[in-house]
Every structure is written in C-alpha cells, then in structure tokens.
Design an enzyme around this catalytic site. Structure first.
Site, PDB file in Angstrom:
ATOM      1  CD  GLU A   1      45.556  58.010  12.285  1.00  0.00           C
ATOM      2  OE1 GLU A   1      46.650  57.510  12.019  1.00  0.00           O
ATOM      3  OE2 GLU A   1      44.600  58.005  11.511  1.00  0.00           O
TER       4      GLU A   1
ATOM      5  CB  SER B   1      57.356  60.491  10.761  1.00  0.00           C
ATOM      6  OG  SER B   1      57.051  60.599  12.124  1.00  0.00           O
TER       7      SER B   1
ATOM      8  CB  SER C   1      46.309  54.890  13.878  1.00  0.00           C
ATOM      9  OG  SER C   1      47.176  55.794  13.286  1.00  0.00           O
TER      10      SER C   1
END
Lengths: 388, 525
Positions: A15, A333, A192
């Site tokens: 990631e 985020s 993910s």
C-alpha cells in the site's frame, strides 16, 4: 517555537502509494501555526529520505527526481531524540530534530508494529497504536482470537498454516466443511483486501487458499455473512477514553470491497480512501448505529489501540446481526472524512492525534523503571552466575 | 642513562603536579568554583594529614637535591613522587570530578601558572636540579594557585555564562504560552517538584529541572538542553545558598506560580540568620505577577508571619484547619497513608498514597492545590497520588534479598526531616533498628545544638548506632550518652565504607537500617 512533526510514509508495503496520498493529505491538514512538518519518505527499497519536493504529488511520478532532490537520512541509536542527519564528506550534519513522529504507513513495515518498535527504542513520542496493538491489529487471526475471547461478536472461523494445507489437505478440508459454504479466505496479515476471495464450494476454496498462500504463511477461513452490509466506524482515543465517529457504508462492486474499489475507481488513485464510493452517514437505524459505535469503542479498547483507527463491521441485513470484521490502526486517509462528518475537521484531527501521542509518551514515562543499578557492581556474594 | 633518570624524575614530578592540581580542581568544583567557599572549606582541612605529609616529603626532596645528586637520591625522589601521586589516584571518589568545559579551562590555567616559574628559571638558569626543586616548591602552594587561576578566569567565565543566560532567555521568549512554576523552601522542594510533576503530567506535558539542577546555571542548562516546544509547563526548583540566589533565577524565568514549602534553619553558614533565609525564600513570592499565585506552607512561623500583597496567595497546613487548605483524618498503615483534603471546612475528597511521613503529605497538599488551580480533574489527581513513588534517597524504603529493610534518607540533612525519619524507623516493623549517620551539617552555630537533640531522638528509636566521622558526630554521641544510651551499642566509623563493613558483620533478616544523610567528599578524610 513550533513542534517538529516528522511524518513517516511510503514504506515497504503493497500500500505504498496509498500511504503517500494519506500522508500528503495529513501534511496538508496539520496546523502550521503550531507545528512544523518534516516529511520522511521511505522508498520501496527501504531508504529514508527527506526534502521539500516530497510535499508535491507530482514528485512521486519519477523515482529519479526523488533520488536526486531528496536527502538521505541517517538516524543515530541514541534514545530520547529523533535527530535526522545527513552524511557530509567529513561527518554527519544535523538536518532536523523531530519532536513527535507521525507514522502514516499502511500495511507491512509501518502499520504492523515494526516501525513502532523502532520508535519505542528511540523513546520518542509517536502518533497511533503501540507495538502490541499495531501487530495484533495487523494479524487477522490473532485479532479474532482476542476479540472472541473478549466476548465481541466475530464470524466463525478457523485457521491453518499454508504448509499444512499442502501436506495435510484432507484433514483441513474436513474441518472447513464443518463451517459450511459459502466461505471467505484471507491471508492473515495483509490489509486492503489483497488476496481475499470467496468460495461457494470446495473447488473455489482450493484456488482461494492457493491465492491467499501467496501472500502469507497463515491462512484464515471464515463463514461468509449472507445479506451482507458493510459498515465502518472510526474511533479516536486511548485506553482511557474513546470517541466514535459517524458510520459509513462503503459501496461495493463485487461480493467484497476489492482493492480496485477502495483505491482505483475514477480519476486514478490521487485521492486515496476518501474518494472511494461511500455513503456517509450510513443509512441504518439509529439503534444499529449506536450499537456499532459502542462495539467499535470496545474493540479499540480491547486491542489497546491508540490514536485514530477504523473498525470495519459485517452486518447480516436480514436479522441485523453485527460482527466485528477488522481494525485498521492507520486507516486510509486517517478516516478524516468520517470525522469531518462528526464535526472535527482534518486539522483538529491531526492536532488531537499529536496531543494523544504526547499523552501516551507521558504515561509510559510514569511507568519507566530505573536501569541505574548495576547488579555486577554490587558488592555481594549472593551474585552467583549459573544459578537462576 | 643519566638523562633517562632525569627525564623519569621530571615525569614523576609532572604526574604528581597533575594529581595535586586535579585534586584542587575537584575540591573547587565541589565548592561551586567559589573562592570564598573553597577557602572556608580549606580553613578546616589545610593542616590535614595529607598536606602535612606532602610538605615533609617536599622538604626531604629539597634536602636530597641540595646535598648530593646521584642515582640513589634521584631514585628516592622518583619513589617519593610516585607514592604521593598514587595516594591521589587510588582514592575512591563519591562524587567524582566531572571534566566540564569550565573544569578543563581551569585545569589548563592551573598548569600554565604552575609551569611558568619552572620554565622561567629553566630559561635563565638552565635546566638543572633546581628547576625540579622549584616545581616541587610551587606545588605545595597549589591551594593558592587555584584561587589565583579562578580570579584570572572570572571575566571569561562571566562572559560565557552571560551568553548562556541570554540564549536561555531567547528560548523562553519563543514560548510565551509556557506555564512556569517556581518551587523553593528550606526542605521539601525536590519532593514537591516530583509530586507536582507527576500530578500535572495527567493533563500537561511537563518539564522539571532534573536532579539537583537548582541554581541559575542549572536552570539555564535545563532550558537549553531539555526544554522542547511540546512542553506546556515548566517546574523550576530554586535553591539558595545566599541572598539574591532565588531572585536571580526568577529574573530569568519569570514564574507565574510559586510554591514555598518551608523556611527553616538550613545553610546557616552562609545565611547567618533565619531572617535572611526568609528574605531569600520570599524572593520567589515577591517576583510573582499580580495575576500569579503563591502557595505557602503555613506550618512555618517564618512563612505565616510575612505579609504578601503583590499577588494572590493560598496557605496550606497539615497541622491546623485554619488555613485555606489542610489535611484531615490521616490514617497510616503498612501500605502508606489515607487522608482527606479540606478547603477551609469543605471536604474535597479522600486520597491514598504509598508515601510515608507527615511532610510528604504536606508536599502532596501543595501540589494538589496548584494542580486543582490548573484544572486537572480531581479523579486524575487522586490517581496520580496513588501512583506516586518516593524520590530517590528521600525516605526510600527498599527491601534487599537478605530480608533486610533499608530506609534510604541519604539526601536529607535537616532537623525536621531527620526527626520524621526516626519516627518512621521507630514505627516500622523489624527486629533491630539501626541508624548510620554523620549527622547534620551547614547549620553554623546551631549545628552542635541540633545534633545533640538528634542524638537524644536517636536513643529513643534505635537499637544500634553507627556514627560516621568522630569529630563531626561528637555532639550526637553526647546527646546519646546524656539520655543513658549504652555506649557498647554505638560504633564510630571513619567513613561510610567502613560503616557498611562493620554493619554487614552482624545484620540479619528482619533488621531495619536507616541511612540518614550523606556527606559530600569535602567532608570526608
């Protein structure tokens, strides 16, 4: 005098790019009146770099540019400081002294406790979960064991080593069949959605396990929740106090939210997790929202998490059964979009996280033991080597 | 061959000069580089054994040089120098010399001053045995050389200190939000500093001056080396040995809050009178701004009787409930103490602590008042008090593997604290109660008086007494004898090492040993 915040991002992880986006968002949000940001980028080879060009998204298109315009960092082994040095012809030159480290690395070598372990050795305040909670949060199997033991609802599961699958497949299949299809197969240690597939029968299961086995040596098989609705909720705090955000519902395109859904829909990946398709707040009954927020806080506490985390839930829409699916100790985020919807903007969120980091460090100092006494120097005949 | 012998004899001389200069440097460092203090110390020890032996040796060496120079006499000289050097190097130091930048500057200056006359004579008279003789003669006066070097270096040191002072001032100016708290008092300031730090850490990022950094230079070092932009509160311990010391620190840090823990008879050698102690300690309160807050211990007459009108004040007491804050319902147990804190007559809450002794409660009380004022939740205050541990060497109770309990009160040296320590020793469970102490110092004319009282108090609390240092503990001995204490239960040791060796011969599991006060090297022979 402003506090120097070292934002560590990138890293040796699948990631990597997502981390760059999350970090740039966070750096942009940090209150520059109070803090001074020092970007610390770990490239895919594991080299630590710093430089102002790292603040531009364009920079990351060319590895050459990064190598040319950034300074490679050297960090010493002294405790209680986080000084960044660069090599000069004769000696090391101090570039900056970091007061608080802000790790924004998703996945391996950053979210899993390894970076946190390094920061513990340096005894420097850092944002987010500690070594233990980072590593348990990263391992789907250990995390489920702890949650189950603590009485939190998790989907029925079993796990085995990849090698056992190849040497003792029949035995494992027998056990798996008892769980009953459809099932979902996951490598134990990746975030993910990488390497995760569903299986409706034994044939699909076999290829699902093969795939998962490419990513991890420990494999988790869970019952697939029918009439699935996924709901996420973010929690900020520490073992003492937790706050839950509003809930979101990520909108999926397949059976499960895939890597593509999460990060690469529309306009490339430049907006990271915040651009994935989602419903905020989730359209669910207020009681269910409350229940999920409560479970999210409990999960956060049981796993000894710190800073901001996102807890993902699975819900059977038919009977509204709720299961804790997983925790992300450094969410994409930093889940700022959930906090914006909960009346805390991104700048406030980052300030709060830095405050929490300092508090965590203070509490650790209060427990600090003294190493000053040297057993070897004590003038006593009770010291006998070889006797325990 | 002859040349080699001469060179070796010079090397032996230089080794001795080094040893001697380093010794004076060490003593000067322990006396805070102040000539006045150094010579006050020297007055007592100028004619100590070592210096007399050295003088005799140097005379022997001079005679040897003047009579006849041959291999035998030169080798005698070498042996004598080596012996003298060895006597310095072999001595174990409790608080060894630290080669700070200042110490290095002074050391270099000492060498220059010592070598100049040797070189001058060598240039004018040629290198001969007389050169060595001058070196030998000069070094007998090393105590004068160091005073002279100190004077010469004064302007340099002043300039350097000034630069550090300005730099610290600049750093503080960049942090206008920093809450600065000053703590001073004849006793209890270090403990209060630690307790306050622990409580305030529940809410703030707190820095305190570490260890015994309680002089202006120590505060400057703390600011320059430890203060980080993340700190929200800075607790400054302020020590004083003479009038004006506290004001000097306050002028630098400008505290908004001040805690005055005690005004008592300490450091009377420099202060002379208790009124001077009072005046100095109140320099902290005098420096507080109108919106500041002074927290004062009303248990001391010399705090109670002084009016404060430049800022808000809160008084606290562990003896009466007439103060703004006080403690009540104190219950001591094996585990520690439980007590209530009253604000006038209102009960604020019940607290528990692992710490022993009334004066710890007093220090906790002062910290609680300020923490409450700075909006730390009562729940967190109560938690912090429960978690507090004693400060190192201040009524620290340790149990060693052999079942012997040690009460380490080595950093204490005042009559109030000593009495309390004995009280704890008396009441603690144990077969035999033993005390090891050199008594109290720096109390000037009152030193003998207090030590005699201390002796009487000991007789009531201890089964065995080890006094460290014969001369200095004489009044304690007299106090003991006066109360009819059996002299066979008193042992007089030369130093702590000997005291420990003596004790180790007979202590058994279940015994309790109190170490009351420790002395700096300048007091040990």
């Amino acid at each position: 005098m402003k506090t120097n915040i070292g934002v560590v991002f990138g890293g040796r992880s699948v990631e990597h790019e997502i981390s760059v986006i999350s970090a740039l968002q966070a750096i942009n949000a940090i209150d520059k009146n109070k803090y001074n940001v020092i970007p610390i980028y770990i490239n895919k080879a594991g080299k630590w770099l710093t430089g102002d060009v790292l603040l531009e998204v364009e920079t990351y298109k060319s590895e050459e540019k990064i190598n040319k315009e950034c300074t490679e960092i050297i960090i010493d082994t002294h405790s209680n400081n986080f000084n960044l040095y660069k090599k000069t012809l004769w000696s090391l030159k101090l570039i900056a002294s970091v007061d608080v480290v802000f790790p924004v690395i998703h996945g391996s070598n950053g979210e899993d406790g390894t970076l946190q372990g390094f920061l513990e050795l340096k005894n420097i305040p850092y944002v987010g979960s500690n070594v233990l909670s980072s590593s348990t949060g990263m391992d789907k199997i250990v995390m489920k064991m702890i949650l189950k033991e603590s009485g939190l609802p998790v989907v029925d599961y079993l796990w085995f080593y990849d090698k056992e699958w190849h040497t003792n497949k029949q035995e494992i299949l027998k056990k798996i069949n008892k769980l009953a299809y459809p099932l979902i197969v996951k490598p134990s240690n990746l975030g993910s959605s990488v390497g995760i597939t569903t299986a409706k029968n034994e044939e699909e299961l076999e290829s699902a396990v093969e795939l998962a086995g490419e990513f991890s040596n420990r494999i988790l098989v869970e019952k697939l929740v029918s009439d699935l609705q996924e709901i996420n909720c973010s929690v900020i705090g520490n073992s003492d106090k937790q706050n839950a955000s509003v809930c979101e519902e990520p909108l999926k395109s397949g059976d499960i939210l895939s890597y593509n859904d999460k990060y690469t829909t529309k306009g490339g990946n430049s907006k990271g997790m915040s651009s994935a398709k989602r419903q905020i707040p989730a359209q669910i009954a207020p009681e269910l929202t409350k229940q999920i927020q409560e479970l999210a806080k409990q999960t956060f506490k049981v796993l000894n998490s710190g800073g901001v985390a996102r807890i993902d839930f699975l819900i059977n829409k038919k009977d509204n059964t709720v299961y804790v699916n997983e925790i992300n100790s450094i969410p994409g985020s930093l889940s700022f979009y959930l906090w914006e919807a909960s009346d805390m903007d991104f700048a406030m969120l980052t300030s709060e996280l830095i405050e929490l980091a300092l508090k965590q460090n203070r509490e650790k100092e209060n427990y600090m033991v003294s190493y000053n006494q040297n057993i070897f120097s004590l003038n006593t005949n009770s010291l006998k080597l070889g006797k325990g | 061959m002859e040349q080699i012998v001469v060179i070796v004899s010079f090397l032996a001389l230089f080794a001795f000069i080094h040893a001697k200069l380093q010794y004076e440097l060490h003593m000067m460092q322990l006396n805070s580089y102040r000539n006045k203090r150094y010579y006050r110390w020297l007055r007592k020890y100028l004619f100590e054994q070592k210096r007399v032996v050295e003088l005799i040796f140097c005379i022997i060496i001079a005679l040897v040089f003047f009579t006849k120079i041959n291999y035998a006499t030169v080798i005698t000289v070498i042996v004598l120098y080596s012996f003298l050097s060895y006597s310095y190097f072999s001595k174990k130091q409790k608080k060894p010399l630290v080669y700070t930048k200042r110490a290095k500057r002074l050391y270099v200056a000492l060498w220059i001053l010592t070598l100049t006359p040797i070189i001058v004579t060598a240039v004018f008279l040629g290198v001969s045995e007389k050169t060595a003789l001058i070196g030998c003669g000069i070094i007998v006066f090393s105590f004068l050389i160091i005073g002279f070097a100190n004077i010469i270096l004064q302007p340099v040191e002043k300039k350097i200190n000034n630069w550090y002072y300005k730099d610290a001032q600049r750093i503080l100016k960049q942090m206008p939000e920093l809450l600065i708290i000053g703590i001073t008092g004849s006793y209890g300031k270090t403990s209060t500093k630690h307790f306050l730090h622990r409580i305030l850490s529940e809410k703030y990022n707190v820095l305190m001056t570490p260890g015994s950094f309680n002089t202006t230079m120590g505060v400057i070092r703390t600011i320059r080396e430890y203060l980080k932009p993340t700190h929200q509160v800075f607790i400054v311990e302020m020590g004083a040995k003479q009038i004006g010391d506290i004001k000097e620190i306050c002028d630098l840090v400008n505290p908004k809050y001040g805690i005055l823990t005690a005004v008592g008879e300490q450091h009377l050698e420099t202060f002379k009178t208790i009124e001077n102690v009072q005046k100095t300690k109140f320099e902290l309160i005098d420096s507080l701004p109108p919106d500041g807050l002074g927290i004062l211990n009303a248990d001391y007459e010399y705090i109670r009787n002084k009016k404060v009108d430049n800022c808000k004040t809160l008084y606290y007491s562990t003896q009466t409930t007439e103060s703004d804050y006080s403690v009540a319902n104190i219950k001591y147990s094996k585990k520690g103490a439980a007590f209530n804190i009253l604000q006038k007559t209102d009960n604020i809450g019940e607290f528990e602590t692992k710490l022993l002794g009334d004066y710890n409660l007093s220090n906790i009380l002062a910290s609680v008042i300020l923490a409450g004022h700075l909006k730390v939740d009562l729940e967190n205050i109560s938690y912090a008090i429960k978690k507090m541990v004693p400060v190192q060497h201040r009524m620290e109770i340790k149990k060693n593997n052999n079942g012997i309990t040690i009460i380490d009160d080595a950093f204490n040296s005042n009559p109030v604290g000593a009495k309390m320590a004995l009280n704890v020793l008396k009441n603690i469970e144990g077969t035999r109660k033993i005390i090891i102490t050199p008594g109290m110092i720096e109390l000037a004319d009152k030193q003998d008086f207090y030590n005699r009282i201390f002796g009487k108090q000991i007789s009531d609390a201890c089964d065995y007494v080890v006094l460290v240092g014969k001369q200095i503990t004489q009044p304690i001995y007299e106090g003991l004898v006066e109360t009819g204490y059996k002299t066979e239960n008193i042992y007089i040791a030369q130093n702590f090492t000997e005291a420990s060796q003596h004790i180790s011969k007979f202590v058994k599991s279940g015994d309790v040993i109190l170490y009351e006060n420790d002395l700096p090297d300048t007091y040990e022979k």
